[in-house]
Design a protein around this motif. Structure first.
Motif, mmCIF file in Angstrom:
data_model
loop_
_atom_site.group_PDB
_atom_site.id
_atom_site.type_symbol
_atom_site.label_atom_id
_atom_site.label_comp_id
_atom_site.label_asym_id
_atom_site.label_seq_id
_atom_site.Cartn_x
_atom_site.Cartn_y
_atom_site.Cartn_z
ATOM 1 N N VAL A 101 45.327 40.432 32.767
ATOM 2 C CA VAL A 101 44.535 41.359 31.958
ATOM 3 C C VAL A 101 43.400 40.615 31.266
ATOM 4 O O VAL A 101 42.260 41.082 31.255
ATOM 5 C CB VAL A 101 45.426 42.099 30.929
ATOM 6 C CG1 VAL A 101 44.588 42.876 29.923
ATOM 7 C CG2 VAL A 101 46.405 43.028 31.635
ATOM 8 N N THR A 102 43.691 39.449 30.709
ATOM 9 C CA THR A 102 42.669 38.649 30.022
ATOM 10 C C THR A 102 41.558 38.254 30.987
ATOM 11 O O THR A 102 40.377 38.299 30.641
ATOM 12 C CB THR A 102 43.308 37.411 29.368
ATOM 13 O OG1 THR A 102 44.301 37.857 28.434
ATOM 14 C CG2 THR A 102 42.281 36.561 28.644
ATOM 15 N N ALA A 151 39.885 46.961 32.297
ATOM 16 C CA ALA A 151 40.606 45.844 32.918
ATOM 17 C C ALA A 151 41.965 46.303 33.444
ATOM 18 O O ALA A 151 42.360 45.958 34.557
ATOM 19 C CB ALA A 151 40.781 44.705 31.915
ATOM 20 N N LEU A 152 42.688 47.096 32.655
ATOM 21 C CA LEU A 152 43.993 47.604 33.085
ATOM 22 C C LEU A 152 43.853 48.508 34.312
ATOM 23 O O LEU A 152 44.662 48.436 35.241
ATOM 24 C CB LEU A 152 44.673 48.359 31.942
ATOM 25 C CG LEU A 152 45.116 47.497 30.757
ATOM 26 C CD1 LEU A 152 45.483 48.365 29.560
ATOM 27 C CD2 LEU A 152 46.281 46.603 31.160
ATOM 28 N N MET A 208 34.946 41.818 32.768
ATOM 29 C CA MET A 208 34.226 43.021 32.344
ATOM 30 C C MET A 208 33.263 42.694 31.203
ATOM 31 O O MET A 208 32.156 43.220 31.156
ATOM 32 C CB MET A 208 35.193 44.121 31.917
ATOM 33 C CG MET A 208 36.130 44.624 33.003
ATOM 34 S SD MET A 208 35.422 44.828 34.656
ATOM 35 C CE MET A 208 33.961 45.752 34.381
ATOM 36 N N SER A 209 33.670 41.824 30.295
ATOM 37 C CA SER A 209 32.799 41.416 29.186
ATOM 38 C C SER A 209 31.551 40.717 29.705
ATOM 39 O O SER A 209 30.442 40.978 29.234
ATOM 40 C CB SER A 209 33.542 40.486 28.228
ATOM 41 O OG SER A 209 34.619 41.161 27.621
ATOM 42 N N ILE A 210 31.719 39.842 30.685
ATOM 43 C CA ILE A 210 30.585 39.128 31.261
ATOM 44 C C ILE A 210 29.660 40.107 31.979
ATOM 45 O O ILE A 210 28.438 40.055 31.818
ATOM 46 C CB ILE A 210 31.064 38.002 32.201
ATOM 47 C CG1 ILE A 210 31.721 36.898 31.367
ATOM 48 C CG2 ILE A 210 29.908 37.454 33.028
ATOM 49 C CD1 ILE A 210 32.483 35.879 32.174
ATOM 50 N N HIS A 211 30.240 41.012 32.763
ATOM 51 C CA HIS A 211 29.422 42.013 33.457
ATOM 52 C C HIS A 211 28.582 42.813 32.456
ATOM 53 O O HIS A 211 27.390 43.013 32.662
ATOM 54 C CB HIS A 211 30.315 42.976 34.262
ATOM 55 C CG HIS A 211 30.669 42.484 35.612
ATOM 56 N ND1 HIS A 211 30.049 42.926 36.757
ATOM 57 C CD2 HIS A 211 31.590 41.576 36.029
ATOM 58 C CE1 HIS A 211 30.570 42.314 37.810
ATOM 59 N NE2 HIS A 211 31.510 41.498 37.388
ATOM 60 N N LYS A 213 38.451 47.894 23.099
ATOM 61 C CA LYS A 213 39.366 48.842 23.744
ATOM 62 C C LYS A 213 38.839 49.376 25.077
ATOM 63 O O LYS A 213 39.588 49.384 26.064
ATOM 64 C CB LYS A 213 39.686 49.990 22.787
ATOM 65 C CG LYS A 213 40.691 50.984 23.343
ATOM 66 C CD LYS A 213 40.997 52.070 22.328
ATOM 67 C CE LYS A 213 41.919 53.121 22.886
ATOM 68 N NZ LYS A 213 42.196 54.184 21.913
ATOM 69 N N PRO A 214 37.573 49.834 25.168
ATOM 70 C CA PRO A 214 37.100 50.334 26.471
ATOM 71 C C PRO A 214 37.162 49.274 27.576
ATOM 72 O O PRO A 214 37.517 49.583 28.716
ATOM 73 C CB PRO A 214 35.651 50.759 26.199
ATOM 74 C CG PRO A 214 35.616 51.040 24.736
ATOM 75 C CD PRO A 214 36.582 50.061 24.112
ATOM 76 N N GLN A 215 36.838 48.028 27.251
ATOM 77 C CA GLN A 215 36.911 46.972 28.263
ATOM 78 C C GLN A 215 38.361 46.638 28.608
ATOM 79 O O GLN A 215 38.667 46.330 29.754
ATOM 80 C CB GLN A 215 36.155 45.733 27.796
ATOM 81 C CG GLN A 215 34.657 45.939 27.836
ATOM 82 C CD GLN A 215 33.867 44.766 27.289
ATOM 83 O OE1 GLN A 215 34.414 43.773 26.836
ATOM 84 N NE2 GLN A 215 32.550 44.900 27.311
#
Length: 129
Positions: free
Chosen positions: A90-91, A20-21, A97-100, A14-16
């Motif tokens: 969004v994906t 992203a949004l 963001m996940s990679i960062h 959820k935070p990521q």
């Protein structure tokens, strides 16, 4: 008659998702009730979204899959891009963001980042040993 439709994603954090949004310039509201209204303002259906980006568009967690789904009234969709394109954008930002976050946890630092002509993203990361 308008109603809510759901589109599955593979988004679990959820935070990521919220980050992203926000990177895509959406004003995100948590735990928002979404409404579909029909003719003459009659309320047809309500759904609670974990993260909402409009009065009738949001994301909610599917407890069966533990993944967030886009929930929207596709009949009255008035966004500048189609729903599937929104999911794609969004994906992509979510993956970024996940990679960062992952490279930071591993002790790396993002040195450079490029968005390519085909909309892919390239990162250069470094770590001192």
């Amino acid at each position: 008659m308008s109603h809510f439709s759901t589109i599955k994603t593979k988004i679990r954090n959820k935070p990521q998702l919220q980050e992203a949004l926000e990177l895509l310039q959406y004003n995100v509201v948590e735990d928002q009730e979404l409404r579909v209204t029909g003719a003459h303002g009659i309320k047809h259906e309500t759904v609670t979204a974990d993260l909402a980006i409009a009065k009738d568009i949001g994301f909610r967690l599917n407890p069966m899959t533990n993944e967030y789904e886009l929930v929207a009234d596709l009949e009255t969709w008035n966004q500048p891009i189609p729903a599937q394109r929104l999911i794609d954008k969004v994906t992509q930002q979510y993956a970024r963001m996940s990679i960062h976050n992952t490279v930071k946890k591993m002790g790396f630092e993002v040195e450079e980042e490029w968005e390519m002509d085909d909309n892919s993203i390239e990162l250069t990361v470094t770590r001192w040993v």
